[in-house]
Scaffold this motif. Structure first.
Motif, PDB file in Angstrom:
ATOM      1  N   ASP A 117       2.417  -7.736   6.068  1.00  0.00           N
ATOM      2  CA  ASP A 117       2.861  -9.065   5.620  1.00  0.00           C
ATOM      3  C   ASP A 117       1.676  -9.986   5.330  1.00  0.00           C
ATOM      4  OD1 ASP A 117       5.553  -8.296   5.962  1.00  0.00           O
ATOM      5  OD2 ASP A 117       5.456  -8.809   8.100  1.00  0.00           O
ATOM      6  N   GLY A 118       0.634  -9.403   4.758  1.00  0.00           N
ATOM      7  CA  GLY A 118      -0.536 -10.198   4.376  1.00  0.00           C
ATOM      8  C   GLY A 118      -1.468 -10.535   5.525  1.00  0.00           C
ATOM      9  N   GLU A 134      -7.525 -16.309  -0.011  1.00  0.00           N
ATOM     10  CA  GLU A 134      -6.181 -16.309  -0.581  1.00  0.00           C
ATOM     11  C   GLU A 134      -5.326 -15.254   0.111  1.00  0.00           C
ATOM     12  OE1 GLU A 134      -7.004 -13.262  -4.327  1.00  0.00           O
ATOM     13  OE2 GLU A 134      -6.769 -15.407  -4.707  1.00  0.00           O
ATOM     14  N   GLU A 135      -4.032 -15.394  -0.017  1.00  0.00           N
ATOM     15  CA  GLU A 135      -3.082 -14.491   0.652  1.00  0.00           C
ATOM     16  C   GLU A 135      -3.208 -13.073   0.106  1.00  0.00           C
ATOM     17  OE1 GLU A 135       1.756 -14.024   1.363  1.00  0.00           O
ATOM     18  OE2 GLU A 135       0.951 -15.692   0.181  1.00  0.00           O
ATOM     19  N   THR A 137      -1.603  -9.885  -1.066  1.00  0.00           N
ATOM     20  CA  THR A 137      -0.297  -9.506  -1.615  1.00  0.00           C
ATOM     21  C   THR A 137      -0.123  -7.998  -1.703  1.00  0.00           C
ATOM     22  OG1 THR A 137      -1.204  -9.699  -3.852  1.00  0.00           O
ATOM     23  CG2 THR A 137      -0.099 -11.642  -2.937  1.00  0.00           C
ATOM     24  N   SER A 138      -1.230  -7.263  -1.569  1.00  0.00           N
ATOM     25  CA  SER A 138      -1.164  -5.804  -1.640  1.00  0.00           C
ATOM     26  C   SER A 138      -1.860  -5.192  -0.432  1.00  0.00           C
ATOM     27  CB  SER A 138      -1.823  -5.306  -2.944  1.00  0.00           C
ATOM     28  OG  SER A 138      -1.885  -3.896  -2.965  1.00  0.00           O
ATOM     29  N   GLN A 139      -1.071  -4.501   0.386  1.00  0.00           N
ATOM     30  CA  GLN A 139      -1.653  -3.858   1.569  1.00  0.00           C
ATOM     31  C   GLN A 139      -2.338  -2.540   1.237  1.00  0.00           C
ATOM     32  OE1 GLN A 139       0.472  -6.928   2.496  1.00  0.00           O
ATOM     33  NE2 GLN A 139       1.831  -5.224   1.962  1.00  0.00           N
ATOM     34  N   ASN A 143      -1.297  -0.317   4.599  1.00  0.00           N
ATOM     35  CA  ASN A 143       0.077  -0.548   5.044  1.00  0.00           C
ATOM     36  C   ASN A 143       0.356   0.283   6.296  1.00  0.00           C
ATOM     37  OD1 ASN A 143       2.811  -1.624   4.652  1.00  0.00           O
ATOM     38  ND2 ASN A 143       3.341   0.521   4.243  1.00  0.00           N
ATOM     39  N   ARG A 160      -8.752 -11.661  -2.457  1.00  0.00           N
ATOM     40  CA  ARG A 160      -7.868 -10.737  -1.760  1.00  0.00           C
ATOM     41  C   ARG A 160      -6.752 -10.163  -2.631  1.00  0.00           C
ATOM     42  NH1 ARG A 160      -9.298 -11.337   3.798  1.00  0.00           N
ATOM     43  NH2 ARG A 160     -11.563 -11.212   3.601  1.00  0.00           N
ATOM     44  N   SER A 161      -6.499 -10.762  -3.786  1.00  0.00           N
ATOM     45  CA  SER A 161      -5.509 -10.185  -4.697  1.00  0.00           C
ATOM     46  C   SER A 161      -6.092  -8.983  -5.433  1.00  0.00           C
ATOM     47  CB  SER A 161      -5.049 -11.238  -5.721  1.00  0.00           C
ATOM     48  OG  SER A 161      -6.149 -11.690  -6.506  1.00  0.00           O
TER      49      SER A 161
END
Length: 207
Positions: A117-118, A134-135, A137-139, A143, A160-161
């Motif tokens: 979840d980021g 930044e958040e 969005t892709s683990q 994951n 981080r994107s």
């Protein structure tokens, strides 16, 4: 007799001056040699390739890497490092500068890293980073929990994107032997590497 004494005194002063001059020149030469040695063997200029480290570093920006940073110690969490791809068929020392990667260390050898979840988890606990990013969005492959090997580091992009980092299965493994050193500062403008640069806004300009 006074004339002889004065002559000996002058001679002694000239000899002392010559000695001091020689010592001064020797010190200058030693300083120059030391500086040359440090620059030639310890420091390396590297160019940032791509946008993965924005807003800390930008595409084409030149940085200075300290190659002696990790001779005795290993990279710490939060350090920005430069490294060669993990190519077991090729010695890292002969790889081309165009292949050098620059990322920020997040996970250390032996740790378990996961992104949910980021949020980055290290050994099951949420990681509190020193800077605001930044958040996520892709683990990616993070994951699922990743256990780092004894010589492996988990690195992330500051942007981080951009998942072109240890989240990607195709990304190079960052092993200790492939790390060139710590990124210290940018060439232009001359600034230490640390936190992501702040965007220029009217509010920031007024501070």
């Amino acid at each position: 007799m006074n004339l002889l004494f004065e002559e000996e005194t002058k001679h002694e002063r000239r000899r002392q001056l010559l000695k001091e001059t020689i010592f001064f020149l020797a010190a200058v030469i030693l300083v120059i040699l030391a500086a040359w040695t440090i620059v030639h063997f310890s420091l390396k200029k590297v160019s940032m390739i791509g946008s993965s480290m924005e807003k800390t570093l930008f595409n084409g920006q030149d940085v200075i890497v300290n190659r002696s940073s990790y001779v005795l110690f290993q990279p710490r969490r939060g350090h920005v490092i430069a490294f060669y791809p993990d190519n077991e068929e090729e010695d890292a020392s002969v790889q081309k500068d165009s292949t050098i990667g620059i990322r920020r260390v997040v996970g250390l050898p032996g740790e378990k890293v996961q992104i949910k979840d980021g949020i980055i988890f290290i050994n099951g606990s949420p990681l509190k980073e020193d800077y605001e990013f930044e958040e996520i969005t892709s683990q990616g492959r993070a994951n699922e929990e990743i256990t780092l090997e004894d010589d492996e580091f988990f690195v992330l992009s500051d942007k981080r994107s951009d998942a072109d980092d240890s989240r990607s299965a195709s990304f190079t493994k960052v092993r200790k032997k492939n790390i060139i050193g710590r990124v210290l500062f940018t060439m232009n403008p001359f600034a230490l590497i640390g936190s992501p640069q702040r965007e220029k806004t009217q509010e920031n300009e007024d501070e």
